[in-house]
Design an enzyme around this catalytic site. Structure first.
Site, PDB file in Angstrom:
ATOM      1  N   LYS A   1      45.619  82.884  90.281  1.00 33.62           N
ATOM      2  CA  LYS A   1      45.612  83.985  91.263  1.00 33.62           C
ATOM      3  C   LYS A   1      46.248  85.183  90.542  1.00 33.62           C
ATOM      4  O   LYS A   1      47.469  85.287  90.455  1.00 33.62           O
ATOM      5  CB  LYS A   1      46.431  83.560  92.483  1.00 33.62           C
ATOM      6  CG  LYS A   1      46.093  84.268  93.781  1.00 33.62           C
ATOM      7  CD  LYS A   1      46.263  85.759  93.764  1.00 33.62           C
ATOM      8  CE  LYS A   1      47.693  86.217  93.876  1.00 33.62           C
ATOM      9  NZ  LYS A   1      47.828  87.689  93.714  1.00 33.62           N
TER      10      LYS A   1
ATOM     11  N   GLU B   1      58.864  82.712  85.445  1.00 37.76           N
ATOM     12  CA  GLU B   1      59.204  83.776  84.493  1.00 37.76           C
ATOM     13  C   GLU B   1      59.463  85.016  85.339  1.00 37.76           C
ATOM     14  O   GLU B   1      58.526  85.591  85.900  1.00 37.76           O
ATOM     15  CB  GLU B   1      58.024  84.043  83.548  1.00 37.76           C
ATOM     16  CG  GLU B   1      57.661  82.891  82.654  1.00 37.76           C
ATOM     17  CD  GLU B   1      58.630  82.697  81.502  1.00 37.76           C
ATOM     18  OE1 GLU B   1      59.451  83.603  81.252  1.00 37.76           O
ATOM     19  OE2 GLU B   1      58.565  81.643  80.864  1.00 37.76           O
TER      20      GLU B   1
ATOM     21  N   CYS C   1      58.857  92.911  81.407  1.00 34.07           N
ATOM     22  CA  CYS C   1      59.978  92.115  81.922  1.00 34.07           C
ATOM     23  C   CYS C   1      61.169  92.182  80.969  1.00 34.07           C
ATOM     24  O   CYS C   1      62.311  92.097  81.397  1.00 34.07           O
ATOM     25  CB  CYS C   1      59.551  90.682  82.159  1.00 34.07           C
ATOM     26  SG  CYS C   1      58.764  89.963  80.727  1.00 34.07           S
TER      27      CYS C   1
ATOM     28  N   GLU D   1      66.696  95.745  88.482  1.00 39.23           N
ATOM     29  CA  GLU D   1      65.494  95.939  87.664  1.00 39.23           C
ATOM     30  C   GLU D   1      64.675  97.093  88.245  1.00 39.23           C
ATOM     31  O   GLU D   1      64.423  97.135  89.448  1.00 39.23           O
ATOM     32  CB  GLU D   1      64.645  94.661  87.656  1.00 39.23           C
ATOM     33  CG  GLU D   1      63.442  94.786  86.745  1.00 39.23           C
ATOM     34  CD  GLU D   1      62.540  93.557  86.763  1.00 39.23           C
ATOM     35  OE1 GLU D   1      62.191  93.085  87.846  1.00 39.23           O
ATOM     36  OE2 GLU D   1      62.156  93.094  85.665  1.00 39.23           O
TER      37      GLU D   1
END
Ligand code: NAD
Length: 495
Positions: A176, A251, A285, A384
């Site tokens: 997906k 992750e 990331c 973040e």
């Protein structure tokens, strides 16, 4: 164009009949659409995957799978122009970077072809046991049907980091992709099917997270979820998957520091920092989002960094010479702008950026942004951002740098720049992250383990660690002597 879902090596319309627009982030214009898949589509894909697994994919040899993986790699190389152009259109990244992504994924399928063959060579591992009554071996079995959920920042890479090792291990997959960048996953599925993959081994269902993604995580026919995305979604997925104890690898996000000592070559150091902070528009990331600069060189270093940031060419990813494209979406643009507003409000000094670059009225463009005078409690230092925003703090000595670098719930990557190799090694060892870089930054080594500690996730991708995450060790123990255990005759105390 209205795309279709890829289920059982067939292109099928989504059951809801609804579509999601694909928007070119450089213009904000709709240029394509993908089906808004939902639970019924996920169910069809999972059942195709289960049938393919049981029909025989799980019994194929590593060598048979390697042949297909090599054909996939060749198919990608043969289609590199088309794949790179599509990735840039859908995601916004500069075209040369899309070419790097395409070439890298071709190498990854090759690498896992070799590792699949290595599974044949490994065979069943015999354990070295005391005595000669029993013999134990360990066989490595594919986990089964894996649900894979990927983000939008490196669509081709994220798809491949999961699919290539899963196929090498003998698993079947339902992918997906992110609803913001689903096109390259569908293109790859076509290339993979042409490479001779049996029907149902790989399936792609596009759709949103709450509809298609959630249905995949909940589906009882899925043995493992491999997820890459935000920490918030990762936590939610882990909770949901716990219902039927699916295996999970995650992750997740990062708040990655770079520590720059006063012995660096300023120009080289500035380039590593700028690359880490602004490549892929900071939507990485492992993006460098915190700069810890040694006080003696701070003024000189920041002056040069600002000059470099202001010289970065920004524009459509398809345009010649562009180093930064647009952010991926309006949603992401608004999120990053709200972080910038919070930084200003908290009293940080905006050294450069923070706004749309001049001359780029349309699209989601944002100038590289640097904040100085940041303090430990500011949200631009702790959260973040996932955009081209760098926050800077100064440090006086090594211990302070390490303390500030580690003072975060995240633990994905960290970088240290110093000519003193012993110091670089010492500091790298003291950093609580899954990945460290010394005198370089944001280097992806496909043979090495990739992943984070703390709230940056669990499990590792790439290299042999990526393959192991799709295998279950199965113990096989045999009784070698002719007689029985003698349990009935054991003294009472031993029973
Ligand atoms: P996101 O969490 O919003 O979405 C990621 C994927 O999860 C998408 O496919 C989305 O549709 C799906 N999703 C969302 N809600 C879901 C739900 N309830 N159930 C199931 N699936 C759901 O993340 P994003 O904005 O696409 O990506 C950015 C994030 O990804 C950042 O935090 C970044 O750090 C992280 N990331 C991590 C790595 C890594 O290797 N650690 C790599 C790339 C990106």
């Amino acid at each position: 164009m209205k795309r279709k879902l890829f289920i059982g090596n067939d292109w099928v319309a989504g059951k809801s009949g609804k579509h999601i627009d694909c928007i070119d982030p450089a213009s904000g214009e709709v240029f394509d659409s993908v089906p808004a898949g939902g639970p019924a589509d996920i169910d069809a894909a999972v059942s195709a995957a289960r049938q393919a697994f049981d029909r025989g994919w799980k019994r194929t040899t590593g060598a048979e799978r390697a042949k297909i993986l090599r054909a996939i790699s060749a198919g990608i190389t043969a289609n590199r122009e088309r794949l790179a152009a599509l990735e840039t259109r859908d995601n916004g990244k500069p075209l040369p970077e899309s070419f790097i992504d395409v070439d890298t994924i071709a190498q990854i399928y090759e690498m896992y072809a070799g590792l699949a063959e290595g599974l044949d060579a490994r065979g069943e591992e015999a354990l070295d046991l005391p005595g000669d009554a029993i013999r134990s071996t360990v066989a490595y079995r594919p986990i089964g049907v894996v649900g894979m959920i990927t983000p939008w920042n490196f669509p081709l890479e994220q798809f491949t980091w999961k699919v290539a090792p899963a196929l090498a291990a003998g698993c079947c997959a339902v992918v997906k992709p992110s609803e913001y960048t689903s096109l390259s996953a569908l293109e790859l599925a076509g290339i993979i099917a042409e490479a001779g993959l049996p029907a149902g081994v790989l399936n792609v269902v596009t759709g949103t997270g709450p509809e298609a993604g959630d249905a995949l995580v909940r589906h009882p026919g899925v043995d493992k979820i491999s997820f890459t995305g935000s920490t918030a979604t990762g936590k939610h997925i882990m909770r949901t998957a716990a219902e039927d104890l699916k295996r999970v690898s995650l992750e997740l996000g990062g708040k990655n520091p770079v520590i720059v000592f006063d012995d660096v070559d300023i120009d080289a150091g500035v380039e590593w920092v700028a690359f880490g902070a602004f490549v892929n528009q900071g939507q990485v990331c492992t993006a460098t989002s915190r700069l810890l600069i040694h006080a003696p060189i701070a003024d000189r270093f920041l002056k040069r960094l600002v000059e470099v940031a202001q010289g970065i060419r920004i524009g459509s990813g398809a345009a010649e010479g562009v180093k930064m494209g647009p952010l991926v979406s309006q949603v992401q643009y608004d999120k990053v702008m709200s972080h910038i507003a919070a930084g200003k409000k908290a009293g940080a000094t905006l050294l450069t950026g923070g706004t749309r670059p001049a001359g780029l009225g349309k699209g989601y463009f944002l100038a590289p942004t640097i904040f100085a005078d940041v303090t430990e409690n500011m949200s631009i230092w702790t959260e973040e951002i996932f955009g081209p925003v760098l926050s800077v703090m100064r440090f006086e000595d090594e211990d302070e740098a390490i303390r500030l670098a580690n003072d975060t719930p995240y633990g994905l990557a960290a970088t240290v720049l110093s000519k003193d190799k012993d110091r670089a090694e010492r500091v790298a060892d003291a950093l609580d992250t899954g990945i460290t870089w010394q005198n370089c930054n944001n280097m992806v080594v496909i043979q090495a383990p990739w992943g984070g500690v703390k709230k940056s996730g669990m499990g590792r991708e790439l290299g042999r660690w990526g393959l192991e995450s799709f295998l279950e060790p199965k113990q096989k123990t045999r009784w070698l002597t002719a007689g029985s255990l003698g349990w009935y005759d054991m003294p009472a105390a031993a029973k």
